[in-house]
Design an enzyme around this catalytic site. Sequence first.
Site, PDB file in Angstrom:
ATOM      1  CB  ILE A 217      -2.912   0.919  -7.761  1.00 55.54           C
ATOM      2  CG1 ILE A 217      -2.565   2.231  -8.479  1.00 55.54           C
ATOM      3  CG2 ILE A 217      -3.164   1.197  -6.285  1.00 55.54           C
ATOM      4  CD1 ILE A 217      -1.401   2.976  -7.895  1.00 55.54           C
ATOM      5  CB  CYS A 218      -4.128  -4.295  -7.147  1.00 54.51           C
ATOM      6  SG  CYS A 218      -3.725  -4.940  -8.785  1.00 54.51           S
ATOM      7  CB  THR A 219       1.063  -5.198  -8.428  1.00 58.29           C
ATOM      8  OG1 THR A 219       0.227  -5.964  -9.289  1.00 58.29           O
ATOM      9  CG2 THR A 219       2.392  -5.922  -8.239  1.00 58.29           C
ATOM     10  CG  ASN A 222      -3.075  -5.138  -1.902  1.00 61.49           C
ATOM     11  OD1 ASN A 222      -3.134  -4.540  -0.833  1.00 61.49           O
ATOM     12  ND2 ASN A 222      -3.956  -4.947  -2.879  1.00 61.49           N
TER      13      ASN A 222
END
Length: 437
Positions: A217-219, A222
Amino acid sequence: MATQMQTDTPTSFQDSISSNIDWSNRWTHINKVLNRRGPFCDESFAPGQGKNSLDTCKILVIGAGGLGCEILKNLALSGFKNIHVIDMDTIDVSNLNRQFLFRPSDVGRPKAIVAAEFVMKRVAGVTVTPYHGKIQDKDADYYSQFQIVICGLDSVEARRWMNATIVEISRENEEVIPLIDGGTEGFKGQARVIIPTLTSCYECSLDMLNKPTTFPICTIANTPRLPEHCIEWAYVLEWPKAFPEQKLDTDEPQHIQWVYETANTRAKQFNITGVTYTLTQGVVKNIIPAIASTNAIVAAACCNEAFKLATTTAPYLNNYMMYTGNEGIYTYTFEHQKKPECPVCSDENNPVSVEVKKNMTLEEFIDWLKEKPDAQLKKPSLSTASKKLYLQAPPFLEKSTRPNLEKKLRDLVEEGEEIVITDTTLPFSLRLLVNYL
């Protein structure tokens, strides 16, 4: 085989071909098998009675795509006279290279209806009854009318639903409906025979499936680097914000178009190229390119099993056949064992015991569940008899249960307490008994 497949030639030419076919000898090759006892026939086999079995057997085909077209053609040419087919899709130009029952003039029409029309036109005496819609539209009474069901699906979720439905019907009615499942993945494929309550079911073998490709999810939130990251961002993060009360329908073109346009806008912001409508479909639906020859091989295996089940001319597969054509040709058959703790076909129907670490948070527990190959969960909601642990929907319940994600599981669930899990991929509730390490 005494048949001609339709081309875009004038109807008069097709009619002249059909008029030259000796229809009286159409079933000669099948009668050779049905009119005499062979070394592998079942004890109940009676020479000459098999043709009647094919005439009266009511068989259902789920899916009229690459695999379904092959299955429908094979069944009709094998002597089955009463065939039903369900498919919710309409014909797209990209289908025409392998789904040979369709023509350019059929684009936009329902697959089930066009396939039924084609088969009935080309094979005299066969009746194909189509239904354009979802398998979930039909109830238990509908599925109970069939003697055999063949799945030619491209979705794990649909297979799980169909498997659970047929097993439950067979258990309640005490009349077994064999389920034949076929599937292809590029140059690989499988065919299996499921005898509900007696053999392993589809749910028993989930741990054999490859884990779906996912991105952190962070990839995707962001630092996207690939077009797939932008597409995942659009449908995983942005769709729920834009349409909080509406679930994304992966078979609805307008929904896919929205995801494509949203992903393309984000891709331009990060100078990423390669976002296309086709790729968007592939990522959202986890589509793997289909190979026509693989479809033909697997469909032939499925229909071979249906023929044996209907006529008892030979023992049916026990119970799993795999095929790989990546490097050379390789097939292997084996008996997949029934799982005693299977939530679908287990006689006991007891909750499954799991061992988890004492310091695991609820969020870590949910991530752990998603990683389990024998669960295949996407967005699980969890509750106990006394409390709601975390609910994915509706939004106000997700928001109210979100604080629990950071809490230790042991503070929410006691040792030996039962957790009930629901998920969009599950046609049933999964029950777990928690034990702490």
